[in-house]
Motif scaffolding. Sequence first.
Motif, PDB file in Angstrom:
ATOM      1  N   ARG A 116       0.825  -1.206   0.000  1.00  0.00           N
ATOM      2  CA  ARG A 116       0.000   0.000   0.000  1.00  0.00           C
ATOM      3  C   ARG A 116       0.864   1.263   0.000  1.00  0.00           C
ATOM      4  O   ARG A 116       0.602   2.210  -0.746  1.00  0.00           O
ATOM      5  N   VAL A 117       1.899   1.279   0.821  1.00  0.00           N
ATOM      6  CA  VAL A 117       2.769   2.463   0.886  1.00  0.00           C
ATOM      7  C   VAL A 117       3.529   2.640  -0.430  1.00  0.00           C
ATOM      8  O   VAL A 117       3.636   3.755  -0.948  1.00  0.00           O
ATOM      9  N   LEU A 118       4.036   1.541  -0.995  1.00  0.00           N
ATOM     10  CA  LEU A 118       4.750   1.645  -2.269  1.00  0.00           C
ATOM     11  C   LEU A 118       3.812   2.110  -3.380  1.00  0.00           C
ATOM     12  O   LEU A 118       4.198   2.919  -4.230  1.00  0.00           O
ATOM     13  N   ASP A 152       4.026  20.389   1.216  1.00  0.00           N
ATOM     14  CA  ASP A 152       3.979  19.055   1.828  1.00  0.00           C
ATOM     15  C   ASP A 152       2.590  18.771   2.402  1.00  0.00           C
ATOM     16  O   ASP A 152       2.069  17.663   2.259  1.00  0.00           O
ATOM     17  N   LEU A 153       1.979  19.753   3.043  1.00  0.00           N
ATOM     18  CA  LEU A 153       0.644  19.581   3.591  1.00  0.00           C
ATOM     19  C   LEU A 153      -0.365  19.299   2.485  1.00  0.00           C
ATOM     20  O   LEU A 153      -1.195  18.396   2.598  1.00  0.00           O
ATOM     21  N   ILE A 154      -0.278  20.025   1.393  1.00  0.00           N
ATOM     22  CA  ILE A 154      -1.200  19.821   0.275  1.00  0.00           C
ATOM     23  C   ILE A 154      -1.017  18.436  -0.317  1.00  0.00           C
ATOM     24  O   ILE A 154      -1.991  17.742  -0.636  1.00  0.00           O
ATOM     25  N   LEU A 159      -2.973  12.852  -0.904  1.00  0.00           N
ATOM     26  CA  LEU A 159      -2.809  11.414  -0.718  1.00  0.00           C
ATOM     27  C   LEU A 159      -3.891  10.841   0.192  1.00  0.00           C
ATOM     28  O   LEU A 159      -4.436   9.774  -0.075  1.00  0.00           O
ATOM     29  N   LEU A 160      -4.215  11.558   1.258  1.00  0.00           N
ATOM     30  CA  LEU A 160      -5.269  11.094   2.155  1.00  0.00           C
ATOM     31  C   LEU A 160      -6.623  11.087   1.461  1.00  0.00           C
ATOM     32  O   LEU A 160      -7.410  10.154   1.617  1.00  0.00           O
ATOM     33  N   SER A 165     -11.120   5.726   2.339  1.00  0.00           N
ATOM     34  CA  SER A 165     -11.291   5.718   3.787  1.00  0.00           C
ATOM     35  C   SER A 165     -12.236   6.833   4.187  1.00  0.00           C
ATOM     36  O   SER A 165     -12.289   7.878   3.542  1.00  0.00           O
ATOM     37  N   SER A 166     -12.940   6.632   5.254  1.00  0.00           N
ATOM     38  CA  SER A 166     -13.820   7.677   5.761  1.00  0.00           C
ATOM     39  C   SER A 166     -13.266   8.244   7.074  1.00  0.00           C
ATOM     40  O   SER A 166     -13.993   8.849   7.836  1.00  0.00           O
ATOM     41  N   THR A 167     -11.977   8.044   7.309  1.00  0.00           N
ATOM     42  CA  THR A 167     -11.346   8.528   8.523  1.00  0.00           C
ATOM     43  C   THR A 167     -11.244  10.048   8.473  1.00  0.00           C
ATOM     44  O   THR A 167     -10.703  10.602   7.512  1.00  0.00           O
ATOM     45  N   PRO A 168     -11.735  10.744   9.485  1.00  0.00           N
ATOM     46  CA  PRO A 168     -11.631  12.208   9.474  1.00  0.00           C
ATOM     47  C   PRO A 168     -10.191  12.650   9.696  1.00  0.00           C
ATOM     48  O   PRO A 168      -9.412  11.971  10.361  1.00  0.00           O
TER      49      PRO A 168
END
Length: 173
Positions: A116-118, A152-154, A159-160, A165-168
């Motif tokens: 997943r990370v790769l 970096d934040l953008i 990526l998120l 995912s529905s993680t806030p």
Amino acid sequence: MNVTVLIIDDDAELALRIKSILGDDDMQGVVAASGEAGLTLLETHSFDLCLLDYDLPAMNGLEVLQVLNAQHPNLPVILMTGHHSLSLAIRAIQVGASDFLPKPFNQAQLLTMVGRVLQKMGQANQQDSGKNMIADLAAAAGVVGSSTVMRDLIKKMYLLASQPSSTPVFIHG
């Protein structure tokens, strides 16, 4: 798959087990028994991913992660730990870890996370090939600022947002 993974873990038995699991999946693992040894290897070798233990002698995993991010900002790092703490996982991501892998883990969990990370990094690299991707994302989101921290934040927001995912996500500061 031509992937080389730096494994930084002072537990030699676990590090060799991880190396073997990666080898079974056509990846090459290189083991360092301490954060300092891992940082030294990075001076002379190139890696596609780093698996970093939290509990290390001298420098803990978060301290090593900070140095890794400063010296090798494009190297994805998965922080591994036996401390099942949400606050540690959050801190690891804040410091720059690509993901967090609680110990103990099995072969399938390790390979799934590495894959997943790769994949995420591969997608990010494809996106980075467009010179104006970050500027376009910032403009679309109405973000003001073009510092390295904002870029970096953008990128992290992108990526998120691209993950199923529905993680806030809470951004503060």
